[in-house]
Motif scaffolding. Sequence first.
Motif, PDB file in Angstrom:
ATOM      1  N   GLU A  96       0.993 -10.699  28.527  1.00 39.59           N
ATOM      2  CA  GLU A  96       0.938  -9.384  27.865  1.00 39.59           C
ATOM      3  C   GLU A  96       2.291  -9.108  27.220  1.00 39.59           C
ATOM      4  OE1 GLU A  96      -0.976  -6.125  30.424  1.00 39.59           O
ATOM      5  OE2 GLU A  96      -0.005  -7.451  31.857  1.00 39.59           O
ATOM      6  N   ASP A  97       2.312  -8.172  26.271  1.00 42.31           N
ATOM      7  CA  ASP A  97       3.585  -7.715  25.717  1.00 42.31           C
ATOM      8  C   ASP A  97       4.093  -6.606  26.623  1.00 42.31           C
ATOM      9  OD1 ASP A  97       3.558  -9.477  23.546  1.00 42.31           O
ATOM     10  OD2 ASP A  97       2.214  -8.141  22.435  1.00 42.31           O
ATOM     11  N   SER A  98       4.686  -7.027  27.730  1.00 46.03           N
ATOM     12  CA  SER A  98       5.098  -6.076  28.747  1.00 46.03           C
ATOM     13  C   SER A  98       6.623  -6.061  28.843  1.00 46.03           C
ATOM     14  CB  SER A  98       4.505  -6.505  30.089  1.00 46.03           C
ATOM     15  OG  SER A  98       5.169  -5.881  31.157  1.00 46.03           O
ATOM     16  N   ALA A  99       7.177  -4.882  29.122  1.00 49.17           N
ATOM     17  CA  ALA A  99       8.634  -4.770  29.320  1.00 49.17           C
ATOM     18  C   ALA A  99       9.071  -5.587  30.529  1.00 49.17           C
ATOM     19  CB  ALA A  99       9.021  -3.307  29.493  1.00 49.17           C
ATOM     20  N   GLN A 100       8.125  -5.892  31.424  1.00 47.12           N
ATOM     21  CA  GLN A 100       8.467  -6.658  32.623  1.00 47.12           C
ATOM     22  C   GLN A 100       9.006  -8.054  32.272  1.00 47.12           C
ATOM     23  OE1 GLN A 100       5.217  -7.410  35.355  1.00 47.12           O
ATOM     24  NE2 GLN A 100       6.605  -7.600  37.120  1.00 47.12           N
ATOM     25  N   ASN A 101       8.573  -8.605  31.139  1.00 48.24           N
ATOM     26  CA  ASN A 101       9.037  -9.950  30.760  1.00 48.24           C
ATOM     27  C   ASN A 101      10.559  -9.969  30.593  1.00 48.24           C
ATOM     28  OD1 ASN A 101       6.391 -10.957  30.752  1.00 48.24           O
ATOM     29  ND2 ASN A 101       6.078 -10.232  28.643  1.00 48.24           N
ATOM     30  N   GLU A 102      11.067  -9.061  29.790  1.00 45.29           N
ATOM     31  CA  GLU A 102      12.515  -9.014  29.563  1.00 45.29           C
ATOM     32  C   GLU A 102      13.263  -8.609  30.835  1.00 45.29           C
ATOM     33  OE1 GLU A 102      14.663 -10.149  27.643  1.00 45.29           O
ATOM     34  OE2 GLU A 102      16.392  -8.966  28.291  1.00 45.29           O
ATOM     35  N   GLU A 103      12.671  -7.722  31.621  1.00 40.11           N
ATOM     36  CA  GLU A 103      13.305  -7.342  32.897  1.00 40.11           C
ATOM     37  C   GLU A 103      13.496  -8.579  33.774  1.00 40.11           C
ATOM     38  OE1 GLU A 103      10.872  -3.149  33.125  1.00 40.11           O
ATOM     39  OE2 GLU A 103      10.837  -4.422  34.913  1.00 40.11           O
ATOM     40  N   GLN A 104      12.450  -9.379  33.866  1.00 41.18           N
ATOM     41  CA  GLN A 104      12.525 -10.568  34.730  1.00 41.18           C
ATOM     42  C   GLN A 104      13.509 -11.583  34.170  1.00 41.18           C
ATOM     43  OE1 GLN A 104       7.964 -11.188  35.531  1.00 41.18           O
ATOM     44  NE2 GLN A 104       9.099 -11.934  37.304  1.00 41.18           N
ATOM     45  N   ARG A 105      13.472 -11.762  32.834  1.00 39.91           N
ATOM     46  CA  ARG A 105      14.366 -12.734  32.206  1.00 39.91           C
ATOM     47  C   ARG A 105      15.827 -12.362  32.444  1.00 39.91           C
ATOM     48  NH1 ARG A 105      17.496 -14.139  28.188  1.00 39.91           N
ATOM     49  NH2 ARG A 105      17.657 -11.947  27.613  1.00 39.91           N
ATOM     50  N   SER A 106      16.150 -11.096  32.277  1.00 35.43           N
ATOM     51  CA  SER A 106      17.554 -10.719  32.410  1.00 35.43           C
ATOM     52  C   SER A 106      17.994 -10.757  33.872  1.00 35.43           C
ATOM     53  CB  SER A 106      17.842  -9.392  31.717  1.00 35.43           C
ATOM     54  OG  SER A 106      17.592  -8.320  32.565  1.00 35.43           O
ATOM     55  N   LEU A 107      17.105 -10.385  34.795  1.00 31.94           N
ATOM     56  CA  LEU A 107      17.454 -10.498  36.223  1.00 31.94           C
ATOM     57  C   LEU A 107      17.656 -11.968  36.609  1.00 31.94           C
ATOM     58  CD1 LEU A 107      17.937  -9.247  39.001  1.00 31.94           C
ATOM     59  CD2 LEU A 107      15.446  -9.170  39.343  1.00 31.94           C
ATOM     60  N   PHE A 108      16.807 -12.825  36.066  1.00 35.95           N
ATOM     61  CA  PHE A 108      16.930 -14.267  36.339  1.00 35.95           C
ATOM     62  C   PHE A 108      18.312 -14.776  35.893  1.00 35.95           C
ATOM     63  CE2 PHE A 108      15.808 -18.760  34.919  1.00 35.95           C
ATOM     64  CZ  PHE A 108      15.749 -19.283  36.205  1.00 35.95           C
ATOM     65  N   CYS A 109      18.734 -14.406  34.694  1.00 36.50           N
ATOM     66  CA  CYS A 109      20.045 -14.838  34.175  1.00 36.50           C
ATOM     67  C   CYS A 109      21.175 -14.325  35.070  1.00 36.50           C
ATOM     68  CB  CYS A 109      20.272 -14.317  32.751  1.00 36.50           C
ATOM     69  SG  CYS A 109      19.212 -15.114  31.547  1.00 36.50           S
ATOM     70  N   GLN A 110      21.042 -13.075  35.466  1.00 37.65           N
ATOM     71  CA  GLN A 110      22.073 -12.458  36.305  1.00 37.65           C
ATOM     72  C   GLN A 110      22.161 -13.175  37.660  1.00 37.65           C
ATOM     73  OE1 GLN A 110      21.240  -8.203  36.651  1.00 37.65           O
ATOM     74  NE2 GLN A 110      22.297  -8.251  38.642  1.00 37.65           N
ATOM     75  N   LEU A 111      21.016 -13.421  38.296  1.00 39.50           N
ATOM     76  CA  LEU A 111      20.996 -14.064  39.614  1.00 39.50           C
ATOM     77  C   LEU A 111      21.477 -15.514  39.537  1.00 39.50           C
ATOM     78  CD1 LEU A 111      17.561 -12.746  40.941  1.00 39.50           C
ATOM     79  CD2 LEU A 111      19.847 -11.996  41.665  1.00 39.50           C
ATOM     80  N   ALA A 112      21.203 -16.169  38.414  1.00 39.40           N
ATOM     81  CA  ALA A 112      21.562 -17.586  38.271  1.00 39.40           C
ATOM     82  C   ALA A 112      23.064 -17.799  38.412  1.00 39.40           C
ATOM     83  CB  ALA A 112      21.061 -18.119  36.929  1.00 39.40           C
ATOM     84  N   GLY A 113      23.842 -16.765  38.112  1.00 40.29           N
ATOM     85  CA  GLY A 113      25.298 -16.855  38.257  1.00 40.29           C
ATOM     86  C   GLY A 113      25.744 -16.961  39.706  1.00 40.29           C
ATOM     87  N   HIS A 114      24.830 -16.691  40.639  1.00 39.87           N
ATOM     88  CA  HIS A 114      25.211 -16.673  42.062  1.00 39.87           C
ATOM     89  C   HIS A 114      24.818 -17.928  42.831  1.00 39.87           C
ATOM     90  CE1 HIS A 114      26.347 -12.387  41.957  1.00 39.87           C
ATOM     91  NE2 HIS A 114      25.365 -12.286  41.077  1.00 39.87           N
ATOM     92  N   VAL A 115      24.124 -18.856  42.200  1.00 41.29           N
ATOM     93  CA  VAL A 115      23.689 -20.077  42.897  1.00 41.29           C
ATOM     94  C   VAL A 115      24.001 -21.298  42.031  1.00 41.29           C
ATOM     95  CG1 VAL A 115      21.790 -21.131  44.199  1.00 41.29           C
ATOM     96  CG2 VAL A 115      21.580 -18.773  43.439  1.00 41.29           C
ATOM     97  N   ALA A 116      24.635 -22.301  42.615  1.00 46.46           N
ATOM     98  CA  ALA A 116      24.869 -23.542  41.866  1.00 46.46           C
ATOM     99  C   ALA A 116      23.527 -24.235  41.636  1.00 46.46           C
ATOM    100  CB  ALA A 116      25.804 -24.451  42.655  1.00 46.46           C
TER     101      ALA A 116
END
Length: 348
Positions: free
Chosen positions: A163-183
Amino acid sequence: MTGVLPRTLRLRFDEAALAGNWRALDAMSGTATAGAAIKADGYGLGAARVVPVLREAGCRNFFVAHWSEVEPMLAHVGPGELAVLHGPHVAEHVALARSKGVRPVINSVRQARLWLEGGGGPCDLMLDTGINRLGLPPTEIGDEAIARLEVETLMSHLASADEDSAQNEEQRSLFCQLAGHVAHKRRSLANSSGIALGSEYAFDLTRPGIALYGGVPRPELAPAIRQVAYPQAAVIQLRDLKAGDRVGYNAAWTADGPTRAATVSIGYADGFLRCRAGQGALQFGGAVLPLLGKISMDMVVVDCGVAQNIAEGDWLDIPFDLPTVSKQTGISQYELLTTLGRRFSTIN
Ligand SMILES: *Cc1c(COP(=O)(O)O)cnc(C)c1O
Protein backbone atom coordinates in the motif's frame (compact mmCIF):
# COMPACT_ATOMS: atom_id res chain seq x y z
CA MET A 1 7.45 -44.26 -8.71
CA THR A 2 4.32 -42.21 -8.07
CA GLY A 3 5.50 -39.79 -10.73
CA VAL A 4 4.83 -42.29 -13.50
CA LEU A 5 1.26 -43.07 -12.48
CA PRO A 6 -0.90 -40.86 -14.69
CA ARG A 7 -2.84 -38.27 -12.73
CA THR A 8 -5.96 -36.26 -13.43
CA LEU A 9 -4.55 -33.07 -11.96
CA ARG A 10 -1.46 -31.32 -13.19
CA LEU A 11 0.41 -28.07 -12.89
CA ARG A 12 2.22 -26.63 -15.84
CA PHE A 13 5.20 -24.82 -14.40
CA ASP A 14 6.76 -22.17 -16.62
CA GLU A 15 10.43 -22.27 -15.63
CA ALA A 16 11.35 -19.51 -18.07
CA ALA A 17 8.75 -17.22 -16.48
CA LEU A 18 10.10 -17.97 -12.99
CA ALA A 19 13.69 -17.24 -14.08
CA GLY A 20 12.51 -14.12 -15.94
CA ASN A 21 10.63 -12.87 -12.88
CA TRP A 22 13.75 -13.25 -10.73
CA ARG A 23 15.90 -11.43 -13.29
CA ALA A 24 13.36 -8.61 -13.54
CA LEU A 25 13.17 -8.25 -9.73
CA ASP A 26 16.98 -8.38 -9.51
CA ALA A 27 17.21 -5.60 -12.10
CA MET A 28 14.54 -3.55 -10.27
CA SER A 29 16.61 -3.99 -7.10
CA GLY A 30 19.28 -1.74 -8.67
CA THR A 31 22.67 -2.13 -7.00
CA ALA A 32 21.20 -4.66 -4.55
CA THR A 33 21.00 -8.34 -5.44
CA ALA A 34 17.69 -10.19 -5.26
CA GLY A 35 17.32 -13.29 -3.09
CA ALA A 36 14.24 -15.50 -2.95
CA ALA A 37 11.71 -16.46 -0.29
CA ILE A 38 11.11 -20.18 -0.82
CA LYS A 39 9.21 -20.88 2.41
CA ALA A 40 6.04 -22.97 2.44
CA ASP A 41 7.56 -25.25 -0.21
CA GLY A 42 8.26 -22.44 -2.64
CA TYR A 43 4.85 -20.84 -2.03
CA GLY A 44 3.21 -24.16 -2.84
CA LEU A 45 4.95 -24.72 -6.16
CA GLY A 46 7.65 -27.08 -4.79
CA ALA A 47 10.89 -25.61 -3.44
CA ALA A 48 12.93 -28.46 -4.94
CA ARG A 49 11.55 -27.44 -8.31
CA VAL A 50 11.91 -23.71 -7.83
CA VAL A 51 15.40 -23.45 -6.34
CA PRO A 52 17.41 -24.99 -9.22
CA VAL A 53 15.68 -22.63 -11.68
CA LEU A 54 16.43 -19.61 -9.49
CA ARG A 55 20.06 -20.69 -8.94
CA GLU A 56 20.52 -21.09 -12.68
CA ALA A 57 19.16 -17.54 -13.08
CA GLY A 58 21.80 -16.33 -10.60
CA CYS A 59 20.05 -16.31 -7.21
CA ARG A 60 22.28 -17.22 -4.25
CA ASN A 61 20.21 -16.17 -1.21
CA PHE A 62 17.26 -18.29 -0.15
CA PHE A 63 14.88 -17.97 2.80
CA VAL A 64 12.72 -20.63 4.43
CA ALA A 65 10.62 -20.12 7.56
CA HIS A 66 10.76 -23.48 9.39
CA TRP A 67 13.66 -25.76 10.30
CA SER A 68 11.70 -28.65 8.78
CA GLU A 69 12.21 -26.93 5.42
CA VAL A 70 16.02 -27.04 5.64
CA GLU A 71 16.82 -30.69 5.06
CA PRO A 72 14.98 -31.06 1.71
CA MET A 73 16.83 -27.97 0.42
CA LEU A 74 20.37 -29.08 1.27
CA ALA A 75 20.79 -30.95 -2.01
CA HIS A 76 19.82 -27.82 -3.94
CA VAL A 77 21.60 -24.90 -2.26
CA GLY A 78 25.28 -24.22 -1.69
CA PRO A 79 26.83 -23.57 1.76
CA GLY A 80 25.85 -20.19 3.16
CA GLU A 81 22.98 -19.73 0.71
CA LEU A 82 20.09 -20.65 3.01
CA ALA A 83 18.66 -18.73 5.96
CA VAL A 84 15.87 -19.76 8.35
CA LEU A 85 13.53 -16.88 9.17
CA HIS A 86 12.03 -18.27 12.38
CA GLY A 87 15.43 -18.54 14.05
CA PRO A 88 16.57 -21.21 16.52
CA HIS A 89 14.23 -22.34 19.30
CA VAL A 90 16.21 -25.30 20.67
CA ALA A 91 19.84 -26.47 20.66
CA GLU A 92 19.07 -28.95 17.84
CA HIS A 93 18.28 -26.04 15.51
CA VAL A 94 21.63 -24.46 16.35
CA ALA A 95 23.47 -27.73 15.73
CA LEU A 96 21.71 -28.27 12.40
CA ALA A 97 22.51 -24.74 11.24
CA ARG A 98 26.18 -24.98 12.21
CA SER A 99 26.74 -28.42 10.71
CA LYS A 100 25.04 -27.59 7.38
CA GLY A 101 26.21 -24.02 6.82
CA VAL A 102 22.69 -22.63 7.18
CA ARG A 103 22.23 -19.18 8.76
CA PRO A 104 19.61 -18.70 11.45
CA VAL A 105 17.78 -15.38 11.43
CA ILE A 106 18.06 -14.23 15.03
CA ASN A 107 14.84 -12.58 16.21
CA SER A 108 15.36 -12.04 19.95
CA VAL A 109 17.94 -11.81 22.71
CA ARG A 110 16.93 -15.34 23.72
CA GLN A 111 17.71 -16.63 20.24
CA ALA A 112 21.00 -14.71 20.20
CA ARG A 113 22.07 -16.38 23.46
CA LEU A 114 21.01 -19.82 22.25
CA TRP A 115 23.05 -19.34 19.06
CA LEU A 116 26.14 -18.10 20.93
CA GLU A 117 25.91 -20.89 23.54
CA GLY A 118 25.85 -23.44 20.73
CA GLY A 119 29.05 -22.00 19.24
CA GLY A 120 27.65 -19.15 17.11
CA GLY A 121 29.06 -18.17 13.73
CA PRO A 122 27.64 -16.15 10.84
CA CYS A 123 23.94 -15.40 11.30
CA ASP A 124 21.33 -12.94 10.14
CA LEU A 125 19.52 -10.54 12.47
CA MET A 126 15.89 -9.44 12.05
CA LEU A 127 15.02 -6.07 13.55
CA ASP A 128 11.38 -5.32 14.27
CA THR A 129 10.71 -1.85 12.88
CA GLY A 130 6.97 -1.92 13.43
CA ILE A 131 5.38 -5.12 12.17
CA ASN A 132 5.36 -6.47 15.75
CA ARG A 133 5.43 -10.06 14.63
CA LEU A 134 8.94 -11.48 14.70
CA GLY A 135 12.20 -9.62 15.20
CA LEU A 136 14.33 -7.89 17.83
CA PRO A 137 12.52 -4.96 19.44
CA PRO A 138 14.52 -1.69 19.03
CA THR A 139 14.78 -1.34 22.82
CA GLU A 140 16.90 -4.53 22.98
CA ILE A 141 19.42 -3.64 20.30
CA GLY A 142 22.04 -2.67 22.90
CA ASP A 143 22.05 -6.11 24.57
CA GLU A 144 25.51 -7.62 24.98
CA ALA A 145 24.43 -10.89 23.27
CA ILE A 146 23.41 -8.89 20.18
CA ALA A 147 26.78 -7.12 20.18
CA ARG A 148 28.58 -10.51 20.11
CA LEU A 149 26.72 -11.77 17.01
CA GLU A 150 28.51 -12.16 13.69
CA VAL A 151 25.78 -10.55 11.58
CA GLU A 152 25.91 -11.29 7.90
CA THR A 153 22.54 -9.79 6.91
CA LEU A 154 20.83 -7.17 9.01
CA MET A 155 17.19 -7.16 8.03
CA SER A 156 13.73 -5.93 8.76
CA HIS A 157 10.35 -6.63 7.19
CA LEU A 158 7.84 -4.13 5.80
CA ALA A 159 4.26 -4.44 7.04
CA SER A 160 2.42 -2.39 4.41
CA ALA A 161 4.64 -2.27 1.31
CA ASP A 162 1.70 -3.30 -0.90
CA GLU A 163 0.00 0.00 0.00
CA ASP A 164 1.03 3.64 -0.25
CA SER A 165 1.30 3.89 3.49
CA ALA A 166 3.32 6.30 5.65
CA GLN A 167 4.41 3.19 7.56
CA ASN A 168 6.83 2.31 4.73
CA GLU A 169 8.98 5.40 5.22
CA GLU A 170 8.66 5.12 9.01
CA GLN A 171 10.05 1.60 8.90
CA ARG A 172 12.78 2.49 6.40
CA SER A 173 14.08 5.38 8.45
CA LEU A 174 13.95 3.42 11.73
CA PHE A 175 15.84 0.59 10.01
CA CYS A 176 18.60 3.01 8.91
CA GLN A 177 18.81 4.50 12.38
CA LEU A 178 19.01 1.10 14.14
CA ALA A 179 21.57 -0.21 11.64
CA GLY A 180 24.09 2.24 13.12
CA HIS A 181 23.99 0.27 16.38
CA VAL A 182 24.88 -3.23 15.12
CA ALA A 183 27.90 -4.35 13.10
CA HIS A 184 26.80 -6.17 9.93
CA LYS A 185 27.98 -7.01 6.42
CA ARG A 186 24.86 -6.15 4.43
CA ARG A 187 21.32 -4.84 4.81
CA SER A 188 17.99 -6.18 3.56
CA LEU A 189 14.50 -4.69 3.88
CA ALA A 190 12.37 -5.16 0.77
CA ASN A 191 10.00 -7.99 -0.09
CA SER A 192 8.37 -8.05 -3.58
CA SER A 193 6.29 -4.94 -2.91
CA GLY A 194 9.23 -3.20 -1.24
CA ILE A 195 11.24 -3.52 -4.46
CA ALA A 196 8.56 -1.46 -6.22
CA LEU A 197 8.81 1.30 -3.59
CA GLY A 198 12.09 2.49 -5.07
CA SER A 199 15.85 2.21 -4.80
CA GLU A 200 16.01 3.64 -1.28
CA TYR A 201 14.29 0.46 -0.08
CA ALA A 202 16.68 -1.95 -1.81
CA PHE A 203 19.83 -1.68 0.38
CA ASP A 204 22.16 -4.67 -0.41
CA LEU A 205 19.76 -7.62 -0.72
CA THR A 206 16.06 -7.82 -1.57
CA ARG A 207 13.82 -10.76 -0.60
CA PRO A 208 11.05 -11.22 -3.16
CA GLY A 209 8.62 -14.10 -2.77
CA ILE A 210 5.16 -13.70 -4.28
CA ALA A 211 6.28 -11.82 -7.41
CA LEU A 212 8.72 -14.60 -8.33
CA TYR A 213 5.75 -16.95 -8.58
CA GLY A 214 3.58 -14.63 -10.68
CA GLY A 215 1.95 -12.51 -7.96
CA VAL A 216 1.51 -8.79 -8.57
CA PRO A 217 1.19 -7.17 -5.14
CA ARG A 218 1.74 -3.65 -6.51
CA PRO A 219 0.76 -2.36 -9.97
CA GLU A 220 4.32 -1.16 -10.70
CA LEU A 221 5.36 -4.81 -10.89
CA ALA A 222 2.72 -5.82 -13.45
CA PRO A 223 4.73 -5.11 -16.63
CA ALA A 224 7.68 -7.20 -15.40
CA ILE A 225 5.94 -10.22 -13.88
CA ARG A 226 4.65 -13.25 -15.77
CA GLN A 227 2.38 -16.08 -14.66
CA VAL A 228 4.37 -19.15 -13.55
CA ALA A 229 1.78 -21.77 -12.52
CA TYR A 230 -0.98 -23.09 -14.79
CA PRO A 231 -3.14 -25.72 -13.07
CA GLN A 232 -5.17 -28.10 -15.24
CA ALA A 233 -7.71 -30.75 -14.30
CA ALA A 234 -9.06 -33.63 -16.37
CA VAL A 235 -12.68 -34.35 -17.21
CA ILE A 236 -13.59 -37.63 -15.46
CA GLN A 237 -17.25 -38.00 -16.49
CA LEU A 238 -19.73 -36.42 -18.90
CA ARG A 239 -23.52 -36.38 -18.58
CA ASP A 240 -26.60 -34.88 -20.18
CA LEU A 241 -28.91 -33.14 -17.75
CA LYS A 242 -32.54 -32.33 -18.40
CA ALA A 243 -34.64 -29.50 -17.00
CA GLY A 244 -35.08 -29.97 -13.25
CA ASP A 245 -31.96 -32.09 -12.70
CA ARG A 246 -29.91 -30.85 -9.76
CA VAL A 247 -26.14 -30.87 -9.39
CA GLY A 248 -23.91 -31.51 -6.40
CA TYR A 249 -24.24 -31.14 -2.64
CA ASN A 250 -27.41 -29.49 -1.39
CA ALA A 251 -28.72 -29.37 -4.95
CA ALA A 252 -27.40 -25.84 -5.19
CA TRP A 253 -27.92 -25.68 -8.98
CA THR A 254 -30.88 -26.84 -11.03
CA ALA A 255 -30.90 -27.19 -14.82
CA ASP A 256 -33.53 -25.05 -16.52
CA GLY A 257 -33.10 -26.94 -19.79
CA PRO A 258 -30.98 -29.64 -21.42
CA THR A 259 -27.40 -29.17 -20.27
CA ARG A 260 -24.20 -30.99 -21.19
CA ALA A 261 -22.16 -31.23 -17.96
CA ALA A 262 -18.63 -32.38 -17.25
CA THR A 263 -17.33 -33.58 -13.89
CA VAL A 264 -13.75 -32.37 -13.39
CA SER A 265 -11.04 -33.73 -11.13
CA ILE A 266 -10.33 -30.72 -8.91
CA GLY A 267 -11.91 -29.70 -5.63
CA TYR A 268 -11.34 -27.66 -2.53
CA ALA A 269 -8.76 -30.16 -1.24
CA ASP A 270 -6.65 -29.10 -4.23
CA GLY A 271 -6.96 -25.41 -3.38
CA PHE A 272 -9.99 -24.83 -5.58
CA LEU A 273 -11.89 -23.32 -2.68
CA ARG A 274 -15.66 -23.16 -2.41
CA CYS A 275 -15.72 -19.38 -2.66
CA ARG A 276 -14.70 -19.77 -6.32
CA ALA A 277 -18.18 -21.10 -7.12
CA GLY A 278 -20.13 -18.38 -8.87
CA GLN A 279 -16.91 -16.40 -9.34
CA GLY A 280 -15.59 -17.77 -12.56
CA ALA A 281 -15.29 -20.78 -14.72
CA LEU A 282 -12.93 -23.34 -16.14
CA GLN A 283 -11.71 -23.06 -19.71
CA PHE A 284 -11.20 -25.39 -22.64
CA GLY A 285 -9.19 -23.80 -25.39
CA GLY A 286 -10.83 -20.39 -25.46
CA ALA A 287 -14.25 -21.70 -24.36
CA VAL A 288 -15.54 -20.64 -20.95
CA LEU A 289 -17.25 -23.38 -18.92
CA PRO A 290 -19.33 -22.04 -15.97
CA LEU A 291 -19.26 -23.89 -12.65
CA LEU A 292 -22.47 -25.66 -11.66
CA GLY A 293 -23.39 -25.99 -7.99
CA LYS A 294 -21.04 -26.38 -5.06
CA ILE A 295 -17.38 -27.30 -5.29
CA SER A 296 -16.75 -30.74 -3.73
CA MET A 297 -13.57 -31.95 -2.04
CA ASP A 298 -12.29 -33.72 -5.19
CA MET A 299 -14.57 -32.58 -7.98
CA VAL A 300 -16.41 -29.75 -9.61
CA VAL A 301 -19.09 -29.84 -12.31
CA VAL A 302 -19.07 -27.44 -15.26
CA ASP A 303 -21.46 -26.62 -18.08
CA CYS A 304 -19.69 -27.62 -21.27
CA GLY A 305 -22.50 -26.70 -23.65
CA VAL A 306 -20.20 -24.35 -25.55
CA ALA A 307 -17.64 -27.13 -26.05
CA GLN A 308 -19.70 -30.16 -27.16
CA ASN A 309 -16.58 -31.96 -28.40
CA ILE A 310 -15.12 -32.33 -24.89
CA ALA A 311 -14.28 -35.94 -24.02
CA GLU A 312 -13.34 -37.78 -20.86
CA GLY A 313 -9.64 -37.25 -20.17
CA ASP A 314 -9.52 -33.80 -21.76
CA TRP A 315 -7.63 -31.20 -19.76
CA LEU A 316 -9.43 -28.06 -18.64
CA ASP A 317 -7.56 -24.91 -17.62
CA ILE A 318 -8.07 -23.59 -14.11
CA PRO A 319 -7.84 -19.77 -14.27
CA PHE A 320 -4.78 -18.86 -12.21
CA ASP A 321 -3.68 -15.37 -13.17
CA LEU A 322 -3.10 -14.46 -9.52
CA PRO A 323 -4.12 -10.77 -9.45
CA THR A 324 -7.26 -11.45 -11.50
CA VAL A 325 -8.41 -14.52 -9.57
CA SER A 326 -7.63 -12.81 -6.27
CA LYS A 327 -9.81 -9.85 -7.22
CA GLN A 328 -12.65 -12.16 -8.32
CA THR A 329 -12.62 -14.45 -5.29
CA GLY A 330 -11.29 -12.38 -2.40
CA ILE A 331 -8.61 -15.04 -1.81
CA SER A 332 -5.20 -13.36 -1.48
CA GLN A 333 -2.61 -14.09 -4.16
CA TYR A 334 -0.46 -15.68 -1.42
CA GLU A 335 -3.28 -18.00 -0.33
CA LEU A 336 -4.13 -18.98 -3.92
CA LEU A 337 -0.58 -20.33 -4.27
CA THR A 338 -0.01 -21.85 -0.85
CA THR A 339 -3.34 -23.69 -0.74
CA LEU A 340 -2.62 -25.63 -3.94
CA GLY A 341 -2.95 -29.26 -2.91
CA ARG A 342 -0.49 -32.11 -3.12
CA ARG A 343 -2.23 -34.12 -5.85
CA PHE A 344 -0.78 -32.30 -8.85
CA SER A 345 1.84 -33.75 -11.12
CA THR A 346 4.07 -31.08 -12.63
CA ILE A 347 4.83 -30.61 -16.29
CA ASN A 348 6.90 -28.02 -18.12
C1 LIG B 1 7.72 -14.08 3.10
C2 LIG B 1 8.78 -13.08 3.34
C3 LIG B 1 9.33 -12.36 2.28
C4 LIG B 1 8.75 -12.40 0.88
O1 LIG B 1 7.59 -11.59 0.85
P1 LIG B 1 6.69 -11.41 -0.48
O2 LIG B 1 5.66 -10.45 -0.06
O3 LIG B 1 6.16 -12.74 -0.81
O4 LIG B 1 7.60 -10.89 -1.54
C5 LIG B 1 10.40 -11.53 2.55
N1 LIG B 1 10.89 -11.42 3.81
C6 LIG B 1 10.37 -12.08 4.87
C7 LIG B 1 10.94 -11.89 6.22
C8 LIG B 1 9.28 -12.92 4.67
O5 LIG B 1 8.75 -13.55 5.71
